[in-house]
Design an enzyme around this catalytic site. Structure first.
Site, mmCIF file in Angstrom:
data_model
loop_
_atom_site.group_PDB
_atom_site.id
_atom_site.type_symbol
_atom_site.label_atom_id
_atom_site.label_comp_id
_atom_site.label_asym_id
_atom_site.label_seq_id
_atom_site.Cartn_x
_atom_site.Cartn_y
_atom_site.Cartn_z
ATOM 1 N N LYS A 173 -1.677 1.734 12.921
ATOM 2 C CA LYS A 173 -0.634 0.653 12.632
ATOM 3 C C LYS A 173 -0.116 1.142 11.305
ATOM 4 O O LYS A 173 -0.648 1.142 10.358
ATOM 5 C CB LYS A 173 -1.592 -0.516 12.370
ATOM 6 N N GLU A 176 5.093 -1.683 8.618
ATOM 7 C CA GLU A 176 6.138 -2.491 9.304
ATOM 8 C C GLU A 176 7.619 -2.133 8.711
ATOM 9 O O GLU A 176 8.419 -2.300 9.361
ATOM 10 C CB GLU A 176 5.740 -3.891 9.416
ATOM 11 N N CYS A 281 1.606 6.939 -5.226
ATOM 12 C CA CYS A 281 0.208 6.640 -5.778
ATOM 13 C C CYS A 281 -0.028 7.424 -6.862
ATOM 14 O O CYS A 281 -0.901 7.091 -7.673
ATOM 15 C CB CYS A 281 -0.741 6.269 -4.923
HETATM 16 P P1 NAD Z 1 0.617 -2.777 1.179
HETATM 17 O O1 NAD Z 1 -0.790 -3.213 0.736
HETATM 18 O O2 NAD Z 1 1.529 -4.035 1.038
HETATM 19 O O3 NAD Z 1 0.677 -2.587 2.731
HETATM 20 C C1 NAD Z 1 -0.254 -1.574 3.273
HETATM 21 C C2 NAD Z 1 -0.748 -1.820 4.761
HETATM 22 O O4 NAD Z 1 -1.470 -3.192 4.749
HETATM 23 C C3 NAD Z 1 0.586 -2.088 5.815
HETATM 24 O O5 NAD Z 1 0.310 -1.398 6.714
HETATM 25 C C4 NAD Z 1 0.602 -3.577 5.801
HETATM 26 O O6 NAD Z 1 1.114 -4.133 7.038
HETATM 27 C C5 NAD Z 1 -0.607 -3.941 5.688
HETATM 28 N N1 NAD Z 1 -1.030 -5.315 5.062
HETATM 29 C C6 NAD Z 1 -0.404 -5.863 3.873
HETATM 30 N N2 NAD Z 1 -0.732 -6.824 3.684
HETATM 31 C C7 NAD Z 1 -1.695 -7.367 4.380
HETATM 32 C C8 NAD Z 1 -2.600 -8.410 4.369
HETATM 33 N N3 NAD Z 1 -2.574 -9.371 3.667
HETATM 34 N N4 NAD Z 1 -3.411 -8.474 5.529
HETATM 35 C C9 NAD Z 1 -3.590 -7.334 6.228
HETATM 36 N N5 NAD Z 1 -2.535 -6.294 6.332
HETATM 37 C C10 NAD Z 1 -1.636 -6.188 5.186
HETATM 38 O O7 NAD Z 1 1.040 -1.497 0.398
HETATM 39 P P2 NAD Z 1 2.586 -0.735 0.469
HETATM 40 O O8 NAD Z 1 3.239 -1.757 -0.359
HETATM 41 O O9 NAD Z 1 2.891 -0.556 1.960
HETATM 42 O O10 NAD Z 1 2.159 0.557 -0.249
HETATM 43 C C11 NAD Z 1 2.263 0.817 -1.517
HETATM 44 C C12 NAD Z 1 0.984 0.635 -2.211
HETATM 45 O O11 NAD Z 1 -0.041 1.845 -1.701
HETATM 46 C C13 NAD Z 1 0.866 0.932 -3.582
HETATM 47 O O12 NAD Z 1 0.039 0.167 -4.360
HETATM 48 C C14 NAD Z 1 0.571 2.326 -3.722
HETATM 49 O O13 NAD Z 1 -0.364 2.720 -5.050
HETATM 50 C C15 NAD Z 1 -0.855 2.352 -2.581
HETATM 51 N N6 NAD Z 1 -0.850 3.841 -2.139
HETATM 52 C C16 NAD Z 1 -2.188 4.400 -2.480
HETATM 53 C C17 NAD Z 1 -2.354 5.565 -2.091
HETATM 54 C C18 NAD Z 1 -3.843 6.339 -2.352
HETATM 55 O O14 NAD Z 1 -3.996 7.352 -1.799
HETATM 56 N N7 NAD Z 1 -4.662 5.578 -3.329
HETATM 57 C C19 NAD Z 1 -1.543 6.382 -1.494
HETATM 58 C C20 NAD Z 1 -0.156 5.782 -0.840
HETATM 59 C C21 NAD Z 1 0.287 4.454 -1.412
#
Ligand code: NAD
Length: 488
Positions: A173, A176, A281
Protein backbone atom coordinates in the site's frame (compact mmCIF):
# COMPACT_ATOMS: atom_id res chain seq x y z
CA UNK A 1 -7.28 12.02 -16.61
CA UNK A 2 -6.69 8.53 -15.28
CA UNK A 3 -7.93 6.98 -12.08
CA UNK A 4 -5.40 4.51 -10.74
CA UNK A 5 -6.32 0.86 -10.37
CA UNK A 6 -5.31 -1.74 -7.84
CA UNK A 7 -3.26 -4.74 -8.99
CA UNK A 8 -4.79 -7.88 -7.50
CA UNK A 9 -4.23 -11.51 -8.52
CA UNK A 10 -2.40 -10.45 -11.66
CA UNK A 11 -5.11 -8.05 -12.89
CA UNK A 12 -5.59 -4.30 -12.81
CA UNK A 13 -8.85 -3.81 -10.94
CA UNK A 14 -10.70 -0.48 -10.64
CA UNK A 15 -11.71 0.41 -7.12
CA UNK A 16 -15.43 0.81 -6.42
CA UNK A 17 -14.69 3.23 -3.59
CA UNK A 18 -16.38 6.61 -3.82
CA UNK A 19 -13.62 8.02 -1.69
CA UNK A 20 -11.08 9.45 -4.15
CA UNK A 21 -8.36 12.06 -4.06
CA UNK A 22 -6.38 13.95 -6.70
CA UNK A 23 -2.64 13.48 -7.03
CA UNK A 24 -0.94 16.84 -7.47
CA UNK A 25 2.31 18.00 -8.93
CA UNK A 26 3.29 20.04 -5.84
CA UNK A 27 5.28 22.54 -7.93
CA UNK A 28 2.54 23.45 -10.42
CA UNK A 29 -0.48 22.16 -8.42
CA UNK A 30 -1.63 20.51 -11.69
CA UNK A 31 -3.65 17.34 -11.07
CA UNK A 32 -1.76 14.34 -12.46
CA UNK A 33 -4.29 11.57 -11.79
CA UNK A 34 -6.89 10.44 -9.29
CA UNK A 35 -6.52 7.68 -6.74
CA UNK A 36 -9.28 5.74 -5.03
CA UNK A 37 -8.99 4.95 -1.36
CA UNK A 38 -9.76 1.25 -1.39
CA UNK A 39 -12.32 -0.26 0.93
CA UNK A 40 -11.74 -3.03 3.44
CA UNK A 41 -13.50 -5.45 1.05
CA UNK A 42 -11.08 -4.56 -1.76
CA UNK A 43 -8.14 -5.02 0.58
CA UNK A 44 -9.53 -8.42 1.58
CA UNK A 45 -9.62 -9.39 -2.11
CA UNK A 46 -5.88 -8.68 -2.29
CA UNK A 47 -5.28 -10.69 0.90
CA UNK A 48 -7.29 -13.60 -0.62
CA UNK A 49 -5.13 -13.50 -3.74
CA UNK A 50 -1.87 -13.35 -1.79
CA UNK A 51 -3.01 -16.12 0.54
CA UNK A 52 -3.96 -18.40 -2.36
CA UNK A 53 -0.68 -17.76 -4.15
CA UNK A 54 1.52 -18.51 -1.13
CA UNK A 55 1.65 -22.35 -1.07
CA UNK A 56 2.91 -22.68 -4.66
CA UNK A 57 5.24 -19.65 -4.41
CA UNK A 58 6.95 -20.88 -1.26
CA UNK A 59 7.54 -24.22 -3.00
CA UNK A 60 9.06 -22.53 -6.06
CA UNK A 61 12.81 -23.09 -5.72
CA UNK A 62 14.71 -20.04 -4.57
CA UNK A 63 16.92 -20.32 -7.65
CA UNK A 64 13.77 -19.80 -9.77
CA UNK A 65 12.34 -17.05 -7.57
CA UNK A 66 15.54 -15.03 -7.81
CA UNK A 67 15.31 -14.98 -11.63
CA UNK A 68 12.36 -12.59 -11.32
CA UNK A 69 14.58 -10.18 -9.40
CA UNK A 70 17.30 -10.27 -12.05
CA UNK A 71 14.68 -9.34 -14.64
CA UNK A 72 13.18 -6.73 -12.33
CA UNK A 73 16.59 -5.08 -11.94
CA UNK A 74 17.04 -4.99 -15.73
CA UNK A 75 13.60 -3.49 -16.33
CA UNK A 76 14.03 -0.88 -13.59
CA UNK A 77 17.29 0.17 -15.28
CA UNK A 78 15.46 0.49 -18.63
CA UNK A 79 12.73 2.68 -17.11
CA UNK A 80 15.12 4.50 -14.76
CA UNK A 81 14.67 8.01 -16.18
CA UNK A 82 10.91 7.70 -16.50
CA UNK A 83 10.61 6.45 -12.91
CA UNK A 84 12.81 9.28 -11.62
CA UNK A 85 10.71 11.80 -13.52
CA UNK A 86 7.52 10.37 -12.03
CA UNK A 87 8.97 10.75 -8.53
CA UNK A 88 9.76 14.40 -9.22
CA UNK A 89 6.32 15.05 -10.66
CA UNK A 90 4.32 13.56 -7.81
CA UNK A 91 6.67 14.22 -4.87
CA UNK A 92 8.40 17.46 -5.86
CA UNK A 93 12.07 16.62 -5.22
CA UNK A 94 14.69 17.51 -7.82
CA UNK A 95 15.40 15.10 -10.65
CA UNK A 96 18.91 14.50 -9.26
CA UNK A 97 17.38 13.51 -5.91
CA UNK A 98 14.86 11.27 -7.66
CA UNK A 99 17.63 9.51 -9.58
CA UNK A 100 19.49 8.93 -6.30
CA UNK A 101 16.32 7.48 -4.83
CA UNK A 102 15.76 5.05 -7.72
CA UNK A 103 19.42 4.02 -7.59
CA UNK A 104 18.99 2.97 -3.95
CA UNK A 105 15.76 1.14 -4.84
CA UNK A 106 17.64 -0.88 -7.47
CA UNK A 107 20.51 -1.57 -5.07
CA UNK A 108 17.99 -3.25 -2.79
CA UNK A 109 16.96 -5.57 -5.64
CA UNK A 110 20.64 -6.37 -6.18
CA UNK A 111 21.21 -7.19 -2.49
CA UNK A 112 18.02 -9.29 -2.38
CA UNK A 113 19.54 -11.39 -5.18
CA UNK A 114 21.96 -12.77 -2.57
CA UNK A 115 19.07 -14.66 -0.93
CA UNK A 116 20.54 -18.06 -1.75
CA UNK A 117 23.35 -17.34 0.73
CA UNK A 118 21.56 -15.06 3.19
CA UNK A 119 18.59 -17.36 3.82
CA UNK A 120 20.69 -20.44 4.51
CA UNK A 121 20.23 -22.26 7.78
CA UNK A 122 22.83 -23.56 10.24
CA UNK A 123 23.80 -27.20 10.86
CA UNK A 124 25.53 -28.84 13.81
CA UNK A 125 26.46 -32.50 13.46
CA UNK A 126 26.55 -34.79 16.52
CA UNK A 127 25.13 -32.41 19.11
CA UNK A 128 24.69 -35.68 21.06
CA UNK A 129 25.40 -39.30 20.19
CA UNK A 130 23.89 -39.83 16.71
CA UNK A 131 21.89 -36.60 16.82
CA UNK A 132 22.16 -33.61 14.49
CA UNK A 133 20.49 -30.24 14.85
CA UNK A 134 19.81 -27.60 12.22
CA UNK A 135 17.78 -24.53 11.37
CA UNK A 136 15.63 -23.91 8.30
CA UNK A 137 14.55 -20.42 7.30
CA UNK A 138 11.00 -20.51 5.95
CA UNK A 139 8.82 -17.74 4.53
CA UNK A 140 6.07 -16.26 6.69
CA UNK A 141 3.13 -16.06 4.26
CA UNK A 142 1.29 -12.89 3.28
CA UNK A 143 3.35 -9.78 4.10
CA UNK A 144 2.07 -6.19 3.88
CA UNK A 145 4.13 -3.06 3.21
CA UNK A 146 2.78 0.40 4.10
CA UNK A 147 4.85 3.27 2.71
CA UNK A 148 5.18 7.05 3.29
CA UNK A 149 5.08 9.86 0.74
CA UNK A 150 8.65 11.12 0.82
CA UNK A 151 10.42 8.28 -1.05
CA UNK A 152 7.76 6.85 -3.37
CA UNK A 153 10.32 4.81 -5.33
CA UNK A 154 12.85 3.67 -2.74
CA UNK A 155 11.09 2.77 0.48
CA UNK A 156 8.89 -0.06 -0.84
CA UNK A 157 12.15 -1.65 -2.05
CA UNK A 158 13.54 -1.82 1.50
CA UNK A 159 11.12 -4.72 1.87
CA UNK A 160 9.50 -5.93 -1.38
CA UNK A 161 12.39 -7.76 -3.11
CA UNK A 162 13.47 -9.48 0.14
CA UNK A 163 9.95 -10.61 1.02
CA UNK A 164 9.38 -11.99 -2.47
CA UNK A 165 12.63 -13.84 -2.96
CA UNK A 166 12.32 -15.37 0.51
CA UNK A 167 9.06 -17.00 -0.65
CA UNK A 168 6.40 -14.68 0.76
CA UNK A 169 3.53 -13.11 -1.10
CA UNK A 170 3.16 -9.36 -0.82
CA UNK A 171 0.58 -6.58 -0.62
CA UNK A 172 1.94 -3.07 -1.04
CA UNK A 173 0.00 0.00 0.00
CA UNK A 174 1.84 3.10 -1.21
CA UNK A 175 1.16 6.55 0.21
CA UNK A 176 -2.13 7.82 -1.20
CA UNK A 177 -0.30 11.10 -1.89
CA UNK A 178 2.27 9.58 -4.30
CA UNK A 179 0.93 6.34 -5.83
CA UNK A 180 2.11 6.91 -9.42
CA UNK A 181 5.66 5.60 -9.03
CA UNK A 182 4.54 2.25 -7.63
CA UNK A 183 1.84 1.98 -10.30
CA UNK A 184 4.70 2.13 -12.83
CA UNK A 185 6.74 -0.44 -10.86
CA UNK A 186 3.73 -2.78 -10.78
CA UNK A 187 3.37 -2.49 -14.56
CA UNK A 188 6.91 -3.81 -14.71
CA UNK A 189 6.09 -6.58 -12.22
CA UNK A 190 3.08 -7.49 -14.38
CA UNK A 191 5.40 -7.88 -17.40
CA UNK A 192 7.59 -10.30 -15.41
CA UNK A 193 4.63 -12.70 -15.19
CA UNK A 194 4.99 -13.58 -11.55
CA UNK A 195 2.29 -16.09 -10.61
CA UNK A 196 -1.01 -14.24 -9.96
CA UNK A 197 -1.36 -13.06 -6.37
CA UNK A 198 2.37 -13.12 -5.54
CA UNK A 199 2.50 -9.30 -5.66
CA UNK A 200 -0.51 -7.05 -5.13
CA UNK A 201 -0.95 -3.29 -5.06
CA UNK A 202 -3.74 -1.71 -3.01
CA UNK A 203 -4.15 2.05 -3.12
CA UNK A 204 -5.75 3.57 -0.09
CA UNK A 205 -5.41 5.05 3.34
CA UNK A 206 -6.57 4.16 6.84
CA UNK A 207 -9.40 1.77 5.91
CA UNK A 208 -7.06 -0.35 3.76
CA UNK A 209 -4.35 -0.27 6.45
CA UNK A 210 -6.76 -1.35 9.18
CA UNK A 211 -7.97 -4.24 7.01
CA UNK A 212 -4.35 -5.38 6.66
CA UNK A 213 -3.70 -5.01 10.40
CA UNK A 214 -6.78 -6.98 11.43
CA UNK A 215 -6.78 -9.88 8.96
CA UNK A 216 -5.30 -13.01 10.52
CA UNK A 217 -3.94 -14.17 7.15
CA UNK A 218 -1.48 -11.26 7.04
CA UNK A 219 1.60 -12.49 8.86
CA UNK A 220 3.84 -9.44 8.84
CA UNK A 221 3.65 -5.67 8.56
CA UNK A 222 6.48 -3.42 7.37
CA UNK A 223 5.70 0.24 7.92
CA UNK A 224 7.53 3.53 7.32
CA UNK A 225 5.96 6.89 8.18
CA UNK A 226 5.45 9.30 11.05
CA UNK A 227 5.99 8.15 14.63
CA UNK A 228 2.33 8.72 15.54
CA UNK A 229 1.18 6.31 12.82
CA UNK A 230 4.08 3.95 13.56
CA UNK A 231 3.01 3.66 17.22
CA UNK A 232 -0.58 2.94 16.21
CA UNK A 233 0.38 0.33 13.62
CA UNK A 234 2.94 -1.33 15.89
CA UNK A 235 0.43 -1.70 18.72
CA UNK A 236 -2.48 -2.92 16.58
CA UNK A 237 -0.42 -5.35 14.52
CA UNK A 238 1.28 -6.75 17.63
CA UNK A 239 -2.07 -7.13 19.38
CA UNK A 240 -3.15 -9.22 16.41
CA UNK A 241 -0.08 -11.42 16.76
CA UNK A 242 1.80 -10.21 13.70
CA UNK A 243 5.50 -9.75 13.13
CA UNK A 244 5.96 -5.99 12.73
CA UNK A 245 8.66 -3.44 11.96
CA UNK A 246 7.79 0.27 12.07
CA UNK A 247 10.22 3.01 11.08
CA UNK A 248 8.98 6.38 12.36
CA UNK A 249 9.77 10.08 12.34
CA UNK A 250 12.89 12.03 13.25
CA UNK A 251 14.49 15.20 14.54
CA UNK A 252 18.12 14.85 13.53
CA UNK A 253 20.90 16.84 15.25
CA UNK A 254 24.16 17.61 13.50
CA UNK A 255 27.10 18.58 15.68
CA UNK A 256 29.85 20.78 14.29
CA UNK A 257 33.15 20.87 16.18
CA UNK A 258 35.48 23.86 15.87
CA UNK A 259 38.04 21.80 13.90
CA UNK A 260 35.54 20.80 11.16
CA UNK A 261 36.42 21.89 7.62
CA UNK A 262 34.32 25.01 7.08
CA UNK A 263 33.49 24.93 3.37
CA UNK A 264 32.76 21.22 2.90
CA UNK A 265 30.87 20.96 6.21
CA UNK A 266 28.59 23.87 5.37
CA UNK A 267 27.81 22.41 1.96
CA UNK A 268 27.07 18.95 3.36
CA UNK A 269 24.97 20.28 6.26
CA UNK A 270 22.96 22.55 3.92
CA UNK A 271 22.35 19.60 1.56
CA UNK A 272 21.17 17.53 4.50
CA UNK A 273 18.85 20.20 5.94
CA UNK A 274 17.41 21.51 2.68
CA UNK A 275 17.77 18.61 0.23
CA UNK A 276 14.39 17.07 -0.65
CA UNK A 277 12.97 20.29 0.89
CA UNK A 278 13.81 18.86 4.32
CA UNK A 279 11.37 16.00 3.76
CA UNK A 280 13.84 13.23 4.51
CA UNK A 281 13.77 11.19 7.68
CA UNK A 282 17.55 11.75 7.68
CA UNK A 283 17.37 15.52 7.16
CA UNK A 284 19.48 17.62 9.53
CA UNK A 285 17.03 19.56 11.61
CA UNK A 286 19.20 21.03 14.39
CA UNK A 287 22.83 22.14 14.02
CA UNK A 288 24.72 22.23 17.31
CA UNK A 289 27.78 24.48 17.01
CA UNK A 290 30.45 23.57 19.54
CA UNK A 291 32.83 26.13 21.08
CA UNK A 292 34.63 28.26 18.49
CA UNK A 293 32.55 26.78 15.66
CA UNK A 294 29.75 29.22 16.56
CA UNK A 295 30.64 32.38 14.67
CA UNK A 296 32.07 31.08 11.37
CA UNK A 297 29.55 28.29 10.87
CA UNK A 298 26.55 30.45 11.82
CA UNK A 299 27.40 33.00 9.12
CA UNK A 300 28.20 30.40 6.46
CA UNK A 301 25.06 28.36 7.12
CA UNK A 302 22.95 31.49 6.77
CA UNK A 303 24.60 32.22 3.40
CA UNK A 304 24.11 28.63 2.21
CA UNK A 305 20.43 28.74 3.15
CA UNK A 306 19.79 32.12 1.55
CA UNK A 307 21.48 31.21 -1.74
CA UNK A 308 19.80 27.85 -2.39
CA UNK A 309 18.00 27.80 -5.74
CA UNK A 310 14.42 26.64 -5.30
CA UNK A 311 11.95 25.72 -8.03
CA UNK A 312 10.39 22.96 -10.16
CA UNK A 313 12.39 19.77 -9.75
CA UNK A 314 12.75 19.10 -13.49
CA UNK A 315 14.46 22.50 -13.92
CA UNK A 316 18.04 23.27 -12.86
CA UNK A 317 17.30 23.85 -9.17
CA UNK A 318 18.69 22.68 -5.82
CA UNK A 319 15.40 22.29 -3.98
CA UNK A 320 11.78 21.59 -4.89
CA UNK A 321 8.47 22.27 -3.12
CA UNK A 322 7.03 20.50 -0.09
CA UNK A 323 4.36 17.89 -0.71
CA UNK A 324 1.12 19.81 -0.17
CA UNK A 325 -0.62 23.05 0.75
CA UNK A 326 -1.30 21.54 4.20
CA UNK A 327 2.40 20.77 4.71
CA UNK A 328 3.36 24.28 3.63
CA UNK A 329 0.85 25.80 6.07
CA UNK A 330 1.94 23.45 8.89
CA UNK A 331 5.63 24.32 8.42
CA UNK A 332 4.86 28.05 8.22
CA UNK A 333 2.84 27.66 11.42
CA UNK A 334 5.76 25.96 13.20
CA UNK A 335 8.11 28.79 12.15
CA UNK A 336 5.64 31.29 13.64
CA UNK A 337 5.40 29.22 16.83
CA UNK A 338 9.19 29.14 17.04
CA UNK A 339 9.19 32.94 16.93
CA UNK A 340 6.65 33.03 19.76
CA UNK A 341 8.85 30.61 21.69
CA UNK A 342 11.81 32.97 21.46
CA UNK A 343 13.55 32.14 18.17
CA UNK A 344 14.81 34.67 15.67
CA UNK A 345 14.16 33.79 12.00
CA UNK A 346 17.55 34.83 10.59
CA UNK A 347 16.79 33.44 7.12
CA UNK A 348 13.07 33.45 6.36
CA UNK A 349 11.85 31.17 3.55
CA UNK A 350 8.14 31.82 3.97
CA UNK A 351 6.20 33.23 1.02
CA UNK A 352 8.89 32.86 -1.64
CA UNK A 353 8.36 34.05 -5.22
CA UNK A 354 9.02 31.20 -7.64
CA UNK A 355 8.63 32.54 -11.22
CA UNK A 356 6.11 30.48 -13.29
CA UNK A 357 5.10 28.48 -10.20
CA UNK A 358 3.18 31.07 -8.21
CA UNK A 359 0.76 28.59 -6.63
CA UNK A 360 3.23 25.80 -5.89
CA UNK A 361 3.81 24.53 -2.37
CA UNK A 362 7.15 26.24 -2.02
CA UNK A 363 9.08 27.36 1.02
CA UNK A 364 12.69 28.47 0.83
CA UNK A 365 15.34 27.41 3.35
CA UNK A 366 14.76 28.90 6.77
CA UNK A 367 17.15 29.30 9.69
CA UNK A 368 16.02 29.66 13.31
CA UNK A 369 18.40 30.99 15.94
CA UNK A 370 18.00 31.15 19.70
CA UNK A 371 15.23 28.52 19.77
CA UNK A 372 15.12 27.22 23.36
CA UNK A 373 15.89 23.50 23.55
CA UNK A 374 12.83 22.92 25.72
CA UNK A 375 10.47 24.69 23.29
CA UNK A 376 7.79 22.75 21.41
CA UNK A 377 9.35 23.42 18.02
CA UNK A 378 12.79 22.17 19.18
CA UNK A 379 11.12 18.86 20.03
CA UNK A 380 8.82 18.61 16.98
CA UNK A 381 9.63 17.02 13.62
CA UNK A 382 9.16 19.91 11.17
CA UNK A 383 9.69 17.89 7.96
CA UNK A 384 10.43 20.96 5.89
CA UNK A 385 13.47 23.08 4.91
CA UNK A 386 14.04 24.52 8.37
CA UNK A 387 17.29 24.30 10.35
CA UNK A 388 17.63 25.57 13.92
CA UNK A 389 21.08 26.58 15.18
CA UNK A 390 22.08 25.76 18.76
CA UNK A 391 25.25 26.10 20.78
CA UNK A 392 27.23 23.84 23.09
CA UNK A 393 30.46 24.29 25.01
CA UNK A 394 31.79 20.79 24.37
CA UNK A 395 30.95 17.36 22.97
CA UNK A 396 29.36 16.23 26.25
CA UNK A 397 26.82 19.02 26.06
CA UNK A 398 26.13 18.25 22.39
CA UNK A 399 25.64 14.54 23.16
CA UNK A 400 23.22 15.45 25.95
CA UNK A 401 21.14 17.43 23.42
CA UNK A 402 21.05 14.43 21.08
CA UNK A 403 20.22 11.89 23.76
CA UNK A 404 17.48 13.90 25.47
CA UNK A 405 15.41 14.20 22.27
CA UNK A 406 12.49 11.79 21.85
CA UNK A 407 13.67 10.61 18.40
CA UNK A 408 16.73 8.54 17.59
CA UNK A 409 16.95 8.28 13.83
CA UNK A 410 20.28 9.95 12.99
CA UNK A 411 23.00 12.14 14.48
CA UNK A 412 26.13 13.41 12.71
CA UNK A 413 29.42 14.90 13.83
CA UNK A 414 31.70 17.10 11.75
CA UNK A 415 35.25 17.13 13.05
CA UNK A 416 38.91 16.48 12.19
CA UNK A 417 39.40 14.55 15.43
CA UNK A 418 39.30 10.75 15.46
CA UNK A 419 39.00 10.83 19.22
CA UNK A 420 35.82 12.94 19.16
CA UNK A 421 34.43 10.80 16.34
CA UNK A 422 35.02 7.57 18.27
CA UNK A 423 33.25 8.89 21.35
CA UNK A 424 30.42 10.26 19.29
CA UNK A 425 29.64 7.08 17.38
CA UNK A 426 29.67 5.14 20.62
CA UNK A 427 27.60 7.50 22.79
CA UNK A 428 25.02 9.06 20.43
CA UNK A 429 21.82 7.13 21.18
CA UNK A 430 20.54 6.94 17.59
CA UNK A 431 20.23 4.29 14.90
CA UNK A 432 22.24 5.92 12.11
CA UNK A 433 25.46 7.87 12.76
CA UNK A 434 27.30 10.08 10.28
CA UNK A 435 30.90 11.21 10.74
CA UNK A 436 31.57 14.08 8.34
CA UNK A 437 28.50 12.83 6.46
CA UNK A 438 25.21 14.74 6.53
CA UNK A 439 22.73 12.09 5.42
CA UNK A 440 23.89 8.81 6.95
CA UNK A 441 21.62 6.70 4.74
CA UNK A 442 22.68 3.06 4.97
CA UNK A 443 23.47 1.29 1.71
CA UNK A 444 21.13 -1.56 0.81
CA UNK A 445 23.41 -4.22 2.33
CA UNK A 446 23.13 -2.55 5.76
CA UNK A 447 19.98 -2.20 7.87
CA UNK A 448 18.22 1.16 7.68
CA UNK A 449 18.38 1.63 11.41
CA UNK A 450 16.59 3.91 13.86
CA UNK A 451 16.14 3.93 17.63
CA UNK A 452 13.89 5.15 20.45
CA UNK A 453 10.92 7.20 19.08
CA UNK A 454 12.09 6.64 15.51
CA UNK A 455 11.75 2.86 15.40
CA UNK A 456 9.40 0.27 16.82
CA UNK A 457 10.44 -3.34 16.47
CA UNK A 458 13.67 -5.26 16.23
CA UNK A 459 14.67 -6.07 12.65
CA UNK A 460 14.95 -3.20 10.17
CA UNK A 461 14.50 -2.91 6.42
CA UNK A 462 17.29 -3.74 3.90
CA UNK A 463 20.05 -6.35 3.86
CA UNK A 464 20.42 -9.20 6.36
CA UNK A 465 17.77 -7.71 8.69
CA UNK A 466 15.19 -7.89 5.91
CA UNK A 467 15.95 -11.57 5.24
CA UNK A 468 15.60 -12.33 8.93
CA UNK A 469 12.37 -10.37 9.17
CA UNK A 470 10.81 -12.16 6.20
CA UNK A 471 11.75 -15.68 7.31
CA UNK A 472 10.94 -17.72 10.38
CA UNK A 473 13.54 -20.04 11.83
CA UNK A 474 12.59 -23.62 12.42
CA UNK A 475 14.93 -25.75 14.51
CA UNK A 476 15.12 -29.47 13.77
CA UNK A 477 16.74 -31.99 16.11
CA UNK A 478 17.16 -35.27 14.24
CA UNK A 479 18.16 -38.81 15.19
CA UNK A 480 18.31 -41.79 12.84
CA UNK A 481 18.92 -44.96 14.85
CA UNK A 482 21.23 -47.27 12.90
CA UNK A 483 19.24 -50.43 13.46
CA UNK A 484 16.17 -49.03 11.72
CA UNK A 485 17.62 -49.16 8.25
CA UNK A 486 18.35 -52.60 6.76
CA UNK A 487 18.61 -51.35 3.17
CA UNK A 488 22.43 -51.40 2.97
P1 NAD B 1 2.25 9.06 7.56
O1 NAD B 1 2.46 8.42 8.86
O2 NAD B 1 1.25 10.15 7.45
O3 NAD B 1 1.78 7.96 6.46
C1 NAD B 1 2.53 6.80 6.22
C2 NAD B 1 1.59 5.71 5.72
O4 NAD B 1 0.65 5.38 6.75
C3 NAD B 1 0.77 6.08 4.49
O5 NAD B 1 0.73 4.96 3.64
C4 NAD B 1 -0.61 6.41 5.06
O6 NAD B 1 -1.64 6.09 4.16
C5 NAD B 1 -0.69 5.53 6.29
N1 NAD B 1 -1.43 6.16 7.39
C6 NAD B 1 -1.39 7.47 7.75
N2 NAD B 1 -2.18 7.67 8.84
C7 NAD B 1 -2.73 6.47 9.15
C8 NAD B 1 -3.61 6.04 10.16
N3 NAD B 1 -4.10 6.87 11.08
N4 NAD B 1 -3.96 4.75 10.18
C9 NAD B 1 -3.47 3.87 9.29
N5 NAD B 1 -2.63 4.23 8.28
C10 NAD B 1 -2.25 5.51 8.22
O7 NAD B 1 3.69 9.54 7.04
P2 NAD B 1 4.02 10.44 5.77
O8 NAD B 1 3.61 11.84 6.05
O9 NAD B 1 3.54 9.78 4.52
O10 NAD B 1 5.63 10.33 5.76
C11 NAD B 1 6.45 11.23 6.44
C12 NAD B 1 6.92 10.63 7.75
O11 NAD B 1 7.62 9.42 7.51
C13 NAD B 1 7.90 11.52 8.49
O12 NAD B 1 7.58 11.51 9.86
C14 NAD B 1 9.24 10.86 8.24
O13 NAD B 1 10.23 11.12 9.23
C15 NAD B 1 8.85 9.43 8.22
N6 NAD B 1 9.83 8.61 7.53
C16 NAD B 1 10.60 7.77 8.28
C17 NAD B 1 11.57 7.00 7.68
C18 NAD B 1 12.45 6.09 8.49
O14 NAD B 1 13.13 5.28 7.93
N7 NAD B 1 12.45 6.20 9.80
C19 NAD B 1 11.74 7.07 6.29
C20 NAD B 1 10.91 7.92 5.55
C21 NAD B 1 9.95 8.69 6.19
Amino acid sequence: MSTLHNFIAGNWVPSASENTRPIYNPASTETLATVSLSTAAETHAAIDAAHRAFPAWRRTPLTDRVQYLFRLKARLEEDFEELAKTITLECGKTITESRGEMRRAIENVEVACSASVLTQGLFSEDIAQGIDEFTIRQPLGVCAIIAPFNFPGMIPFWFLPYALVAGNTVILKPSERVPLTMTHVFRILEELRLPPGVVNLVNGAREAVDALLDDARVQAISFVGSSATARYIYARAAENGKRVQCQGGAKNPIVIAADAHLESTVQVVADSAFGCAGQRCLAASMAVLVGDARAPFRDSLRDAAASRITGFGLDAVQMGPVISAESKARIGGLIATAEQEGARVSVDGRNPRIPSFDNGYFLKPTILEGLPLDSNVARTEIFGPVLSLHEADDLDEALAIINQGQYGNMACLFTASGDLARRFRSEADVGNVGINVGVAAPMAMFPFSGARGSFFGDLHGQGRDAFQFFTRQKVVVERWPRAVSRLF
